[in-house]
Design a protein around this motif. Structure first.
Motif, mmCIF file in Angstrom:
data_model
loop_
_atom_site.group_PDB
_atom_site.id
_atom_site.type_symbol
_atom_site.label_atom_id
_atom_site.label_comp_id
_atom_site.label_asym_id
_atom_site.label_seq_id
_atom_site.Cartn_x
_atom_site.Cartn_y
_atom_site.Cartn_z
ATOM 1 N N LYS A 8 0.706 -0.991 -0.041
ATOM 2 C CA LYS A 8 0.299 0.176 -0.255
ATOM 3 C C LYS A 8 0.350 1.393 -0.008
ATOM 4 C CE LYS A 8 -4.290 -2.541 2.273
ATOM 5 N NZ LYS A 8 -4.397 -2.826 3.458
ATOM 6 N N ARG A 163 -8.129 2.245 -6.266
ATOM 7 C CA ARG A 163 -7.996 1.113 -7.153
ATOM 8 C C ARG A 163 -9.744 0.294 -7.293
ATOM 9 N NH1 ARG A 163 -3.360 1.288 -7.044
ATOM 10 N NH2 ARG A 163 -1.558 0.602 -6.111
ATOM 11 N N LYS A 164 -9.095 -1.125 -7.863
ATOM 12 C CA LYS A 164 -10.912 -0.945 -8.686
ATOM 13 C C LYS A 164 -11.188 -1.849 -7.360
ATOM 14 C CE LYS A 164 -10.301 -1.548 -13.287
ATOM 15 N NZ LYS A 164 -9.807 -2.138 -14.624
ATOM 16 N N GLU A 165 -12.462 -2.586 -6.558
ATOM 17 C CA GLU A 165 -13.171 -3.328 -6.120
ATOM 18 C C GLU A 165 -12.756 -4.447 -6.594
ATOM 19 O OE1 GLU A 165 -15.061 -2.103 -2.759
ATOM 20 O OE2 GLU A 165 -14.607 0.429 -3.648
ATOM 21 N N MET A 166 -12.441 -4.976 -5.285
ATOM 22 C CA MET A 166 -12.400 -6.665 -4.814
ATOM 23 C C MET A 166 -13.620 -7.215 -6.651
ATOM 24 S SD MET A 166 -10.100 -8.921 -4.462
ATOM 25 C CE MET A 166 -8.956 -8.898 -2.510
ATOM 26 N N GLY A 167 -14.200 -6.831 -6.608
ATOM 27 C CA GLY A 167 -15.354 -8.229 -7.177
ATOM 28 C C GLY A 167 -15.216 -7.424 -8.807
ATOM 29 N N GLU A 168 -14.502 -6.393 -9.155
ATOM 30 C CA GLU A 168 -13.810 -5.781 -10.476
ATOM 31 C C GLU A 168 -13.356 -6.703 -10.881
ATOM 32 O OE1 GLU A 168 -14.811 -1.685 -11.520
ATOM 33 O OE2 GLU A 168 -15.214 -1.594 -9.866
ATOM 34 N N GLU A 171 -13.049 -13.417 -9.716
ATOM 35 C CA GLU A 171 -14.475 -13.596 -10.415
ATOM 36 C C GLU A 171 -13.538 -14.978 -10.163
ATOM 37 O OE1 GLU A 171 -17.247 -14.199 -13.582
ATOM 38 O OE2 GLU A 171 -16.353 -12.904 -13.388
#
Length: 173
Positions: A8, A163-168, A171
């Motif tokens: 981070k 940052r993109k969300e984990m779900g993006e 999968e």
């Protein structure tokens, strides 16, 4: 520092101060690269340490990606030594991936040591190879600028925390 905190806190530094990188820290960074995994452990890498005034000037004449870092690690791979995945009807040369793994490992070691880095590939690799008279079997994969961030202008880009969300990204199949 915990590993996720290290990840981070690391950012791409584009403005370094004049402070030199201590030799013992540079050796630790290079050792981390030496120990990094490569495909089939072929270890096809060659790392050039660019830190003399003459070599830095030459590199900066070829690419802006050296910025003003006091040390630039030019990470190359030997195309004759890198692992080639020829099975599975999917031929693939692993040199760039090996170089990326080694560079990332060195980048994280530098961060742990309190240094800043810029992992760069925005340059003409052929021009760099020609400028440094590298043999044809060595391919310049990336540069790792290493140094101490300028305290005023050397901070992270405003894009760094985005940052993109984990779900993006993830999968389950």
């Amino acid at each position: 520092m915990e590993f996720l905190d290290l990840v981070k806190n690391r950012y791409s530094c584009r403005k370094f101060c004049d402070k030199n990188v201590e030799e013992e820290k540079l050796l630790q960074i290079l050792e981390a690269g030496r120990l990094a995994p490569t495909a089939m452990n072929h270890q096809p890498l060659k790392i050039f340490v660019v830190k003399s005034a003459q070599s830095l000037e030459k590199l900066r004449g070829i690419t802006r990606m050296a910025y003003n870092a006091p040390v630039v690690l030019m990470v190359c791979y030997d195309k004759d030594l890198c692992y080639r995945a020829l099975n599975y009807n999917d031929e693939h040369e692993c040199g760039d991936m090996d170089a990326s793994i080694v560079t990332t490992t060195m980048m994280m070691q530098a961060t742990e040591l309190g240094l800043n880095t810029l992992w760069a590939r925005g340059f003409n690799a052929v021009e760099i190879a020609r400028g440094f008279e590298l043999p044809e079997n060595l391919k310049v994969s990336c540069l790792l600028d290493v140094g101490y961030a300028d305290p005023i202008e050397g901070g992270p880009s405003p894009r760094h925390p985005v940052r993109k969300e984990m779900g993006e990204l993830v999968e389950e199949l």
